[in-house]
Scaffold this motif. Structure first.
Motif, PDB file in Angstrom:
ATOM      1  N   GLY A 150      -3.062  -5.647   9.549  1.00 36.77           N
ATOM      2  CA  GLY A 150      -3.779  -6.533  10.460  1.00 36.77           C
ATOM      3  C   GLY A 150      -4.842  -5.925  11.355  1.00 36.77           C
ATOM      4  O   GLY A 150      -5.558  -6.645  12.033  1.00 36.77           O
TER       5      GLY A 150
ATOM      6  N   GLY B 281      -6.497  -5.162   5.823  1.00 38.98           N
ATOM      7  CA  GLY B 281      -5.697  -5.789   6.873  1.00 38.98           C
ATOM      8  C   GLY B 281      -5.563  -7.293   6.745  1.00 38.98           C
ATOM      9  O   GLY B 281      -4.650  -7.883   7.335  1.00 38.98           O
ATOM     10  N   PHE B 282      -6.418  -7.932   5.974  1.00 38.41           N
ATOM     11  CA  PHE B 282      -6.303  -9.379   5.762  1.00 38.41           C
ATOM     12  C   PHE B 282      -5.154  -9.655   4.792  1.00 38.41           C
ATOM     13  O   PHE B 282      -4.204 -10.357   5.107  1.00 38.41           O
ATOM     14  CB  PHE B 282      -7.617  -9.961   5.220  1.00 38.41           C
ATOM     15  N   THR B 283      -5.245  -9.050   3.610  1.00 37.12           N
ATOM     16  CA  THR B 283      -4.211  -9.251   2.590  1.00 37.12           C
ATOM     17  C   THR B 283      -2.853  -8.765   3.112  1.00 37.12           C
ATOM     18  O   THR B 283      -1.833  -9.422   2.908  1.00 37.12           O
ATOM     19  CB  THR B 283      -4.579  -8.478   1.307  1.00 37.12           C
TER      20      THR B 283
ATOM     21  N   ALA C  50      -9.562  -6.587   9.164  1.00 34.61           N
ATOM     22  CA  ALA C  50      -9.623  -7.692   8.216  1.00 34.61           C
ATOM     23  C   ALA C  50     -10.609  -7.411   7.087  1.00 34.61           C
ATOM     24  O   ALA C  50     -10.417  -7.866   5.964  1.00 34.61           O
ATOM     25  CB  ALA C  50      -9.986  -8.986   8.929  1.00 34.61           C
TER      26      ALA C  50
END
Lengths: 331, 331
Positions: B145, B228-230, B148
């Motif tokens: 996180g 960090g998004f996935t 992103a």
């Protein structure tokens, strides 16, 4: 068309880990349950001919090639012109069949649908959707793998196509559409997520904003939109963790002779739980944006999954999925 | 340092949904279990002073401000200079403490660590890692996180930092590092995934290639790297689906008076399962790439989680995590 209109579904007899037995079992079941259904099965002569002979409303189209799981999808579709997948896609293109189902190579089905059946006018990227059973209402998640890199315009179209599918196949009259993101606020997320949120807020009827990973299993939205990379990771993680957790629960229940006896009393409630969580009930993953209904089954599809997928295909045809998507995408 | 060396951990008494009670309970437990541990607690005078007075090896640093969960992280860190988070980060920067733990706002902890404690030289993007219990060995997943949008160079560094953490905190001598992707082949995935795979193949010792979402819950790799998004979607989905599934299992076990009685026999095996799956055992999410150990707790951290996080912080300090990361990142 109405729910009693005659529908023709082409089915690939050769696709899937348990083909052709599971496919034929599913076709037989679907035919028995829908007297206005016609099936065209494509595949090897020795598989499809005797089956079609012994089943009413079933026709065989013999093919001589098979696309294998490790063939390169687009080249296989170009070179194996007499394969069960290519011929199935062609039957839809030519208007002979209304829908095509295969549990074969996802990549090859996608390539055949895109290259042969063709896209709906205005759709820039077809997407693979999947229906996920949750503790609440089921959720349509898309894209789960057709497009690893996306633009906001693609995600907007995914939202519109997913909503059409939720209306027709899940019977949701006004689908709540959400964007998968890493926070609730509109300023959260990747550049793609931030721009998509802005575009969807402006242009997508039924858009309810962002949801997070934890909201997928609760049915917090009817349609959850994401790029094909994140969606594929999420779908496979969901499958993996469900399998792993339920396996560990089963081990705990079978730990001792006492717990084994006790587990016997729980058969009923656990069978219900298993049914509720069974993705087979929703029958395969539709490829949305194709000019004709196109549904891809899991490689491990059972007869039950094939039968559901054929039922869902017929429902999508009768609900005029292709026309509804064309209308929602048209400017 | 060795495992018996004195370690000073700064702890934010004000962070988390159950603060300060859960934090103080965790600090007391950690102090009781490690006679070479010293804790500096930061927070309101009425919270920290009496606690420090009544516990040996515990010092209070009184702060007058608190960063709230909905404060804008970076601005809060800039303006609330006498908050428990900012002061904790400063104690590490000034070498007064070796590590800082907070279960407060993740964004504010990240901002404080980056802006005040500072990055390790050569680290372009610090990442948040988390240890995931699996049916096999636990997995270090990062980034979950902090970033992103990422570049291949970032993912390469995440792999190196995650491997250092797995070595020191999980005791894995030669961590197997994988890239989270949507297929096993090197040509699969998003542009980022394809380029990262090539770079990691070339430059990352211990790189074993791609894994998919379904491989996370099986412990197929010791370290799994993603953007960090996935990673955030995957982590929250994992938490959500575990909670939802185990809730539904519990309902099935409690469905009737008979099943309730039967469930009683399963208490032992289920307690073991719960323990094995409890992420609290691995104590919070380390922010890797910071010049000093920095661990962020879940907002819902219990006393047990706080105690584990302090234990893990001390282990990371004694294992010289910061120096090991600096060495692995240095050109």
């Amino acid at each position: 068309m109405t729910s009693t209109d005659r529908v023709v579904v082409a089915v690939d007899a050769m696709g899937g880990d348990h083909a052709p037995a599971a496919v034929l079992e599913g076709v037989a079941d679907a035919l028995a349950n829908d007297s206005d259904l016609e099936v065209i099965i494509t595949g090897d002569a020795n598989v499809v001919e005797s089956f079609a002979d012994s089943h009413t409303r079933c026709t065989a189209v013999v093919t001589t090639e098979t696309i294998l799981m490790d063939d390169h999808p687009a080249s296989a579709v170009r070179t194996k012109k007499d394969s069960s997948i290519v011929v199935g896609a062609r039957l839809v293109r030519d208007g002979v069949a209304d829908a095509f189902f295969s549990a074969g190579s996802t990549g090859a089905c996608m390539a055949a649908a895109t290259l042969i059946t063709g896209r709906i006018k205005g759709v820039s990227r077809p997407a693979i959707a999947t229906v996920i059973p949750t503790s609440g209402p089921p959720v349509v998640l898309l894209d789960v793998g057709a497009n690893a890199d996306c633009k906001p315009e693609n995600l907007l179209q995914f939202g519109k196509m997913g909503a059409a599918y939720a209306k027709i196949v899940l019977g949701v009259s006004e689908p709540r559409i959400a964007l998968l993101n890493i926070g609730e606020e509109s300023t959260k997320g990747s550049q793609l997520a931030i721009e998509s949120h802005a575009l969807m807020t402006e242009s997508l009827t039924g858009f309810i904003g962002n949801v997070e990973g934890r909201d997928i299993p609760t049915g917090a939205a009817d349609v959850i939109v994401t790029d094909g990379f994140t969606g594929n990771v999420a779908l496979k993680l969901l499958e993996g963790v469900s399998k792993s957790l339920l396996g560990q629960v089963k081990d705990a229940m079978m730990a001792t002779p006492f717990t084994k006896l006790a587990a016997a009393t729980m058969r009923g409630p656990f069978a219900e739980l298993k049914d509720r969580l069974d993705p087979d009930a929703y029958g395969g993953a539709p490829l949305l944006g194709i000019n004709g209904v196109s549904i891809i089954g899991h490689g491990s599809s059972t007869g039950r999954a094939v039968s559901s997928a054929i039922r869902v295909s017929a429902q999508a045809v009768r609900g005029q999925l292709t026309q509804r998507i064309a209308e929602t995408i048209a400017p």
